[in-house]
Design a protein around this motif. Structure first.
Motif, PDB file in Angstrom:
ATOM      1  N   GLY A 260       0.826  -1.211   0.000  1.00  0.00           N
ATOM      2  CA  GLY A 260       0.000   0.000   0.000  1.00  0.00           C
ATOM      3  C   GLY A 260       0.856   1.255   0.000  1.00  0.00           C
ATOM      4  O   GLY A 260       0.527   2.249  -0.667  1.00  0.00           O
ATOM      5  N   PHE A 261       1.944   1.227   0.763  1.00  0.00           N
ATOM      6  CA  PHE A 261       2.912   2.324   0.718  1.00  0.00           C
ATOM      7  C   PHE A 261       3.439   2.503  -0.699  1.00  0.00           C
ATOM      8  O   PHE A 261       3.499   3.621  -1.229  1.00  0.00           O
ATOM      9  N   CYS A 262       3.793   1.374  -1.327  1.00  0.00           N
ATOM     10  CA  CYS A 262       4.341   1.428  -2.687  1.00  0.00           C
ATOM     11  C   CYS A 262       3.316   1.944  -3.685  1.00  0.00           C
ATOM     12  O   CYS A 262       3.651   2.747  -4.571  1.00  0.00           O
ATOM     13  N   THR A 272       1.159   9.942 -14.645  1.00  0.00           N
ATOM     14  CA  THR A 272       0.868   9.670 -16.051  1.00  0.00           C
ATOM     15  C   THR A 272       0.902   8.179 -16.360  1.00  0.00           C
ATOM     16  O   THR A 272       0.446   7.752 -17.430  1.00  0.00           O
ATOM     17  N   LEU A 273       1.441   7.380 -15.428  1.00  0.00           N
ATOM     18  CA  LEU A 273       1.480   5.929 -15.611  1.00  0.00           C
ATOM     19  C   LEU A 273       0.375   5.236 -14.831  1.00  0.00           C
ATOM     20  O   LEU A 273      -0.179   4.230 -15.291  1.00  0.00           O
ATOM     21  N   PHE A 274       0.059   5.757 -13.632  1.00  0.00           N
ATOM     22  CA  PHE A 274      -0.972   5.169 -12.781  1.00  0.00           C
ATOM     23  C   PHE A 274      -1.972   6.259 -12.421  1.00  0.00           C
ATOM     24  O   PHE A 274      -1.636   7.207 -11.701  1.00  0.00           O
ATOM     25  N   GLY A 275      -3.190   6.105 -12.891  1.00  0.00           N
ATOM     26  CA  GLY A 275      -4.194   7.137 -12.642  1.00  0.00           C
ATOM     27  C   GLY A 275      -4.766   7.107 -11.250  1.00  0.00           C
ATOM     28  O   GLY A 275      -5.355   8.090 -10.792  1.00  0.00           O
ATOM     29  N   SER A 276      -4.594   5.984 -10.545  1.00  0.00           N
ATOM     30  CA  SER A 276      -5.146   5.900  -9.188  1.00  0.00           C
ATOM     31  C   SER A 276      -4.357   4.887  -8.373  1.00  0.00           C
ATOM     32  O   SER A 276      -3.677   4.010  -8.922  1.00  0.00           O
ATOM     33  N   ALA A 277      -4.480   5.026  -7.063  1.00  0.00           N
ATOM     34  CA  ALA A 277      -3.853   4.088  -6.133  1.00  0.00           C
ATOM     35  C   ALA A 277      -4.826   3.786  -5.013  1.00  0.00           C
ATOM     36  O   ALA A 277      -5.542   4.670  -4.537  1.00  0.00           O
ATOM     37  N   VAL A 278      -4.851   2.524  -4.599  1.00  0.00           N
ATOM     38  CA  VAL A 278      -5.647   2.098  -3.448  1.00  0.00           C
ATOM     39  C   VAL A 278      -4.694   1.477  -2.436  1.00  0.00           C
ATOM     40  O   VAL A 278      -3.964   0.530  -2.763  1.00  0.00           O
ATOM     41  N   SER A 279      -4.694   2.009  -1.236  1.00  0.00           N
ATOM     42  CA  SER A 279      -3.817   1.512  -0.179  1.00  0.00           C
ATOM     43  C   SER A 279      -4.644   0.827   0.896  1.00  0.00           C
ATOM     44  O   SER A 279      -5.502   1.444   1.520  1.00  0.00           O
ATOM     45  N   LEU A 326      -7.316   5.734   0.408  1.00  0.00           N
ATOM     46  CA  LEU A 326      -6.527   5.264   1.542  1.00  0.00           C
ATOM     47  C   LEU A 326      -7.459   4.625   2.565  1.00  0.00           C
ATOM     48  O   LEU A 326      -8.295   5.302   3.162  1.00  0.00           O
ATOM     49  N   ILE A 327      -7.310   3.325   2.777  1.00  0.00           N
ATOM     50  CA  ILE A 327      -8.149   2.568   3.709  1.00  0.00           C
ATOM     51  C   ILE A 327      -7.295   2.211   4.921  1.00  0.00           C
ATOM     52  O   ILE A 327      -6.227   1.591   4.785  1.00  0.00           O
ATOM     53  N   THR A 353      -9.423  10.244  -1.135  1.00  0.00           N
ATOM     54  CA  THR A 353     -10.526   9.651  -0.379  1.00  0.00           C
ATOM     55  C   THR A 353      -9.944   8.807   0.737  1.00  0.00           C
ATOM     56  O   THR A 353      -9.118   7.916   0.481  1.00  0.00           O
ATOM     57  N   VAL A 354     -10.346   9.088   1.962  1.00  0.00           N
ATOM     58  CA  VAL A 354      -9.879   8.319   3.122  1.00  0.00           C
ATOM     59  C   VAL A 354     -11.060   7.554   3.697  1.00  0.00           C
ATOM     60  O   VAL A 354     -12.112   8.134   3.982  1.00  0.00           O
ATOM     61  N   VAL A 355     -10.890   6.246   3.850  1.00  0.00           N
ATOM     62  CA  VAL A 355     -11.931   5.390   4.409  1.00  0.00           C
ATOM     63  C   VAL A 355     -11.388   4.749   5.681  1.00  0.00           C
ATOM     64  O   VAL A 355     -10.597   3.803   5.618  1.00  0.00           O
ATOM     65  N   PRO A 356     -11.787   5.241   6.854  1.00  0.00           N
ATOM     66  CA  PRO A 356     -11.341   4.628   8.110  1.00  0.00           C
ATOM     67  C   PRO A 356     -12.363   3.605   8.602  1.00  0.00           C
ATOM     68  O   PRO A 356     -13.539   3.656   8.246  1.00  0.00           O
ATOM     69  N   PHE A 357     -11.903   2.652   9.380  1.00  0.00           N
ATOM     70  CA  PHE A 357     -12.839   1.788  10.104  1.00  0.00           C
ATOM     71  C   PHE A 357     -12.405   1.758  11.564  1.00  0.00           C
ATOM     72  O   PHE A 357     -11.228   1.869  11.879  1.00  0.00           O
ATOM     73  N   GLN A 358     -13.378   1.618  12.444  1.00  0.00           N
ATOM     74  CA  GLN A 358     -13.140   1.871  13.865  1.00  0.00           C
ATOM     75  C   GLN A 358     -12.461   0.726  14.591  1.00  0.00           C
ATOM     76  O   GLN A 358     -11.649   0.950  15.484  1.00  0.00           O
ATOM     77  N   GLU A 359     -12.782  -0.524  14.250  1.00  0.00           N
ATOM     78  CA  GLU A 359     -12.308  -1.653  15.051  1.00  0.00           C
ATOM     79  C   GLU A 359     -11.489  -2.608  14.194  1.00  0.00           C
ATOM     80  O   GLU A 359     -11.898  -2.985  13.102  1.00  0.00           O
TER      81      GLU A 359
END
Length: 385
Positions: A260-262, A272-279, A326-327, A353-359
């Motif tokens: 995810g860091f990578c 220009t090579l990667f339009g999006s990232a999901v961590s 970012l999850i 976009t940041v998606v947190p979860f509590q537990e």
């Protein structure tokens, strides 16, 4: 119930780990065995005028068995206490926190993929491809897993070119592990059939290309060129061997933990090579102490370290057209403070976009639940027609 990461449980385990061995030693020193008779008192006379003290009776066998079984149980309890203490110390370290609650720990393997079914080598026959298919390609001596969507080999799709999702494993890990742990084949097939994302090609390259060196996907000076491998070599070779759409918004990079860091770094450095990232639970600064990372990865070059730190890249350059998802779990202390810091830098930035979860802590079980939502986000954000 005592909290898994709470101080009371840790203190009680410390006490048990110390007291139980001491108790065993004390009881063992008082051991009395069957048939073991004490010698007569030597001060008595031989003529009976001063009789010897009566010898104590030997320990009976039932009593001996009871004493032995109790000591065995204490030994087992002592070992368990030490193991529990070591496990708590590892789990509760701020950089770990794999499990944050008892529920989090006890339900770890409550999912469709059994741990015993996870292959130790890149054996594609053991993978669940869903309604798609999996292939293996060797690129520069490294095995890369490729997932093809349903219908890829159909004659009707012979001229169709597909977007790409590149998924990076954690460290240390391998493509087959993250593929199985995230149920990628089945969930990708389902997302495509439900229209949440258009048909795409999944690419799973290893990130450890110079074992045992942990490169964190960095071009290390006079060392492994891991960033070049992921950003250029793999996409170019995949593009030559499969019908892929060009880079940019047609390529998304996902990653788990170090992957995810990578993924975040690759999208920020190469929009220009990667339009999006999901961590999925990825940190945003190089792993470990700053001074150690500075020497290990960048040979003391502080500027190079800044250029490879996602938090600093975003602070100085923004996303430059890339989109970030970012999850992170709020109890995942190895990633959440950094994700929260980036979120504070990005008020009103619709590309983040940041998606947190509590537990829940830093483990597969908590994060893989968000893969279907990640597919839908990629489909709506960058893979849209």
């Amino acid at each position: 119930m005592l909290a898994l990461t709470g101080r009371p449980l840790l203190i009680m385990t410390w006490i048990a780990a110390v007291v139980l061995p001491v108790t065993i030693l004390v009881l063992w020193s008082k051991a009395s065995w069957p048939g073991r008779l004490h010698q007569p008192h030597q001060g008595g006379s031989q003529d009976g005028s001063q009789p010897d003290a009566p010898a104590p009776k030997a320990t009976s066998k039932p009593r001996f068995l009871l004493m032995t079984s109790s000591r065995v149980l204490l030994i087992i309890a002592s070992h368990l206490a030490v193991l529990l203490l070591v496990g708590l110390l590892i789990n509760n370290a701020p950089e770990n926190r794999f499990y944050s609650t008892w529920k989090d720990l006890l339900t770890e393997f409550n999912h469709n993929t059994k741990p015993a079914e996870i292959p130790l080598a890149l054996n594609i026959t053991a993978l669940d491809a869903g309604s798609g298919s999996v292939e293996k390609r060797t690129i520069d001596g490294h095995d890369v897993l490729v997932w093809l969507p349903p219908g890829y080999h159909d004659q009707s799709a012979a001229t169709t070119h597909y977007p790409v999702v590149m998924f990076l494993p954690g460290q240390p890990s391998q493509p087959t592990t993250v593929f199985n742990q995230y149920n990628f084949g089945r969930l990708a097939s389902q997302a495509i059939s439900e229209g949440k994302i258009p048909p795409f090609i999944g690419v799973f390259p290893p990130i450890m290309i110079a074992a045992p060196v942990d490169t964190e996907c960095t071009d290390i000076p006079s060392g492994p060129q891991a960033e070049t491998w992921l950003a250029h070599v793999v996409p170019q070779q995949i593009g030559h061997q499969y019908r892929t759409q060009p880079g940019g918004r047609h390529w998304s990079v996902m990653g788990w933990s170090t992957g995810g860091f990578c993924s975040t770094k690759l999208a920020l450095k190469h929009p220009t090579l990667f339009g999006s990232a999901v961590s999925f639970g990825g940190h945003l600064i190089p792993w470990g102490k700053k001074e150690d990372a500075l020497q290990r990865l960048f040979k003391g070059n502080a500027t190079l370290m800044t250029q490879n730190t996602p938090l600093e890249i975003y602070r100085t350059q923004g996303t430059r057209g890339a989109h970030l998802l970012l999850i992170s779990g709020e109890q995942d202390h190895s990633t959440w403070p950094q994700v929260k810091q980036l979120r504070a830098m990005a008020p009103g930035d619709t590309s983040v976009t940041v998606v947190p979860f509590q537990e829940g802590g830093h483990n597969y079980k908590n994060y893989r639940a968000y893969l279907p939502a990640a597919f839908q986000w990629v489909g709506a954000t960058v893979f849209r027609p």
